[in-house]
Design an enzyme around this catalytic site. Structure first.
Site, mmCIF file in Angstrom:
data_model
loop_
_atom_site.group_PDB
_atom_site.id
_atom_site.type_symbol
_atom_site.label_atom_id
_atom_site.label_comp_id
_atom_site.label_asym_id
_atom_site.label_seq_id
_atom_site.Cartn_x
_atom_site.Cartn_y
_atom_site.Cartn_z
ATOM 1 C CE LYS A 173 -8.427 -27.587 -20.845
ATOM 2 N NZ LYS A 173 -8.124 -27.290 -18.932
ATOM 3 N NE ARG A 174 0.085 -29.748 -28.040
ATOM 4 C CZ ARG A 174 -0.165 -28.569 -28.929
ATOM 5 N NH1 ARG A 174 -1.397 -28.677 -28.607
ATOM 6 N NH2 ARG A 174 0.932 -27.544 -29.497
#
Length: 487
Positions: free
Chosen positions: A253-254
């Site tokens: 998700k980063r």
């Protein structure tokens, strides 16, 4: 090759990750290329984290991508059920058979004891694997432990030797059994572990090829040993490379959106996503990039999968999406943007009626400038009578000519007198005003663009004005002249 049977087996502990979607795609392409069977199996053994919502999300994402399954949830098939949690009895049956045939043994070691032994080995700087304490127990000792109420897990007895196989992507792979501990196949509460469940299901569903992420490579020797203990030949294995972010770290998700549902919401087209994912870690063997589903199917081979990790580049996905958006036919384009316009409060019934041909021309005009479907909203907004906000940088850069408000007022008058509102007539009138006022036509072109669109960049300005309409164009030119006069 006889018709292969492959499976995609996601865990419903989250929405479908793009990495999982690519694995599903590779399985689907392989099955379709060889007229095989693509099976969807839900591995919902993590009861605490699995949910019906996640199952529905996975199914919807696969449908959005166009990856139809031949057997599985909501489709059925001869090897149902296709939810792993509903197959526990069969898993236990095979686990008990492996035990009865001497390939496994009961283990009474508690989790606390195992944790203590592992931590003790780590303090000494030693590697640790299960020390086979319970393999050495005599029948009498086992009987006493069971009489005392001790529940046993069932551990597979890894035999001496090596396991070798030829991975269809990685090539020859070999594992020394010294590096594999006796692994649990049935927990002390009777529930099967992943290793037993997956082999049992692959066996019953007659899977011929296991195509999965290469984070499973270390599981493969265990699975081969289980297949052999059951007296069956294992399927072929193909482990595909992981997806990395642009920083070469595992995609998470980063790096931004990671679930298929997010990309659908962001306005990507399924055909573009399939094309993009298909070329992540696989090549058709030539320089082709934009490929239809049929072209992907005809070209797909397991040997074409690279052994190296693939980088998920959002800019490249945007490029693919731009190619596919540009090819959308008018009717499909209207159908796709309608819900977006409705959400933005821009849709009017006339756009589905008398104004539909006009809307299609507007969409075609801005189509080459759109990366994702929501971009159409902002591109078309000025054409739908919405108030125009002037971009400050555009005003600073292009609206500094002396007495410009007077030039724009003259342009408004000149365009208001155009008899036939079409591109050629509009351009002729604008250039005539520029000549009369002894200024460059570009000054008025920039002003007209900012007056009608609000920005310094747009499609061809005369096409824009023709579609904008004479009344709206003149009104917006007059508004810009007033804005400059009062600034």
């Amino acid at each position: 090759m006889s018709a292969p049977r492959v499976r995609f087996a996601p865990s419903p502990t989250g929405y479908l990750h793009v990495g999982g979607a690519r694995t599903a795609l590779f399985n689907w392409l392989f099955a379709r290329r060889h007229q095989g069977v693509f099976i969807l199996r839900i591995e919902d053994t993590d009861m605490e984290r699995s949910s019906d919502e996640m199952v529905s999300g996975i199914l919807e994402s696969l449908r959005w991508l166009g990856l139809d399954w031949d057997e599985g949830p909501e489709v059925g098939g001869p090897h149902a059920p296709y939810f792993q949690s509903q197959r526990y009895a069969r898993h236990r049956e095979l686990g008990e058979r492996i035990l009865a045939e001497g390939h496994a043994y009961p283990c009474y070691c508690s989790p606390e004891l195992l944790k203590h032994k592992r931590e003790d080995a780590e303090r000494q700087g030693l590697g640790w694997k299960y020390d086979r304490t319970c393999l050495q127990l005599s029948p009498d000792e086992r009987q006493r432990l069971e009489a005392a109420g001790m529940k046993a897990a069932i551990r597979f007895h890894v035999p001496p030797g090596r396991t070798s196989y030829v991975d269809r992507v990685r090539g020859a792979i070999q594992f020394d059994h010294e590096q594999i501990e006796d692994f649990v196949i049935l927990r002390s509460n009777g529930s099967p572990t992943y290793h037993l469940s997956v082999v049992a299901d692959d066996l019953d569903m007659q899977i011929t090829h296991v195509i999965r992420g290469d984070d499973h490579i270390s599981n493969t020797p265990k699975h081969i040993l289980l297949w052999q203990a059951l007296g069956e030949a294992p399927p072929a294995f193909a482990h595909v490379p992981l997806l990395l972010g642009t920083d070469k770290k595992r995609l998470s998700k980063r790096h931004g959106a990671t679930s298929v549902t997010e990309y659908e919401r962001l306005g990507y087209l399924p055909d573009a996503m399939v094309n993009f994912l298909g070329l992540l870690g696989w090549s058709p063997g030539d320089d082709r990039e934009v490929m239809s589903r049929d072209e992907l199917i005809r070209a797909f081979t397991l040997e074409g999968i690279s052994g190296g990790d693939a980088v998920f580049n959002p800019d490249k996905l945007d490029w693919f999406n731009t190619q596919y958006v540009a090819k959308l036919p008018p009717d499909e384009l209207v159908a796709r943007v309608k819900p977006l316009f409705e959400t933005a409060g821009l849709w009017k019934e006339a756009l589905d009626g008398e104004n539909r041909p006009w809307l299609q021309r507007v969409l075609k005009l801005v189509q080459p400038r759109v990366r994702r479907l929501p971009d159409f909203v902002e591109q078309v907004r000025p054409f739908l009578g919405e108030p125009v906000e002037y971009d400050r940088e555009a005003v600073r850069k292009y609206l500094t000519t002396a007495d410009l408000h007077q030039h724009i007022e003259a342009l408004a008058v000149g365009l208001g007198n155009v008899q036939s509102w079409e591109e050629v007539s509009i351009e002729r009138a604008l250039r005539q005003v520029a000549d009369e006022r002894k200024i460059k036509a570009a000054v008025l072109i920039h002003a007209a663009r900012i007056a009608t669109i609000g920005k310094a960049v747009s499609p061809g300005i005369f096409e824009v004005l023709a579609l904008m309409g004479q009344r709206v164009t003149v009104t917006r030119l007059s508004a810009l002249a007033e804005f400059l006069r009062s600034s």
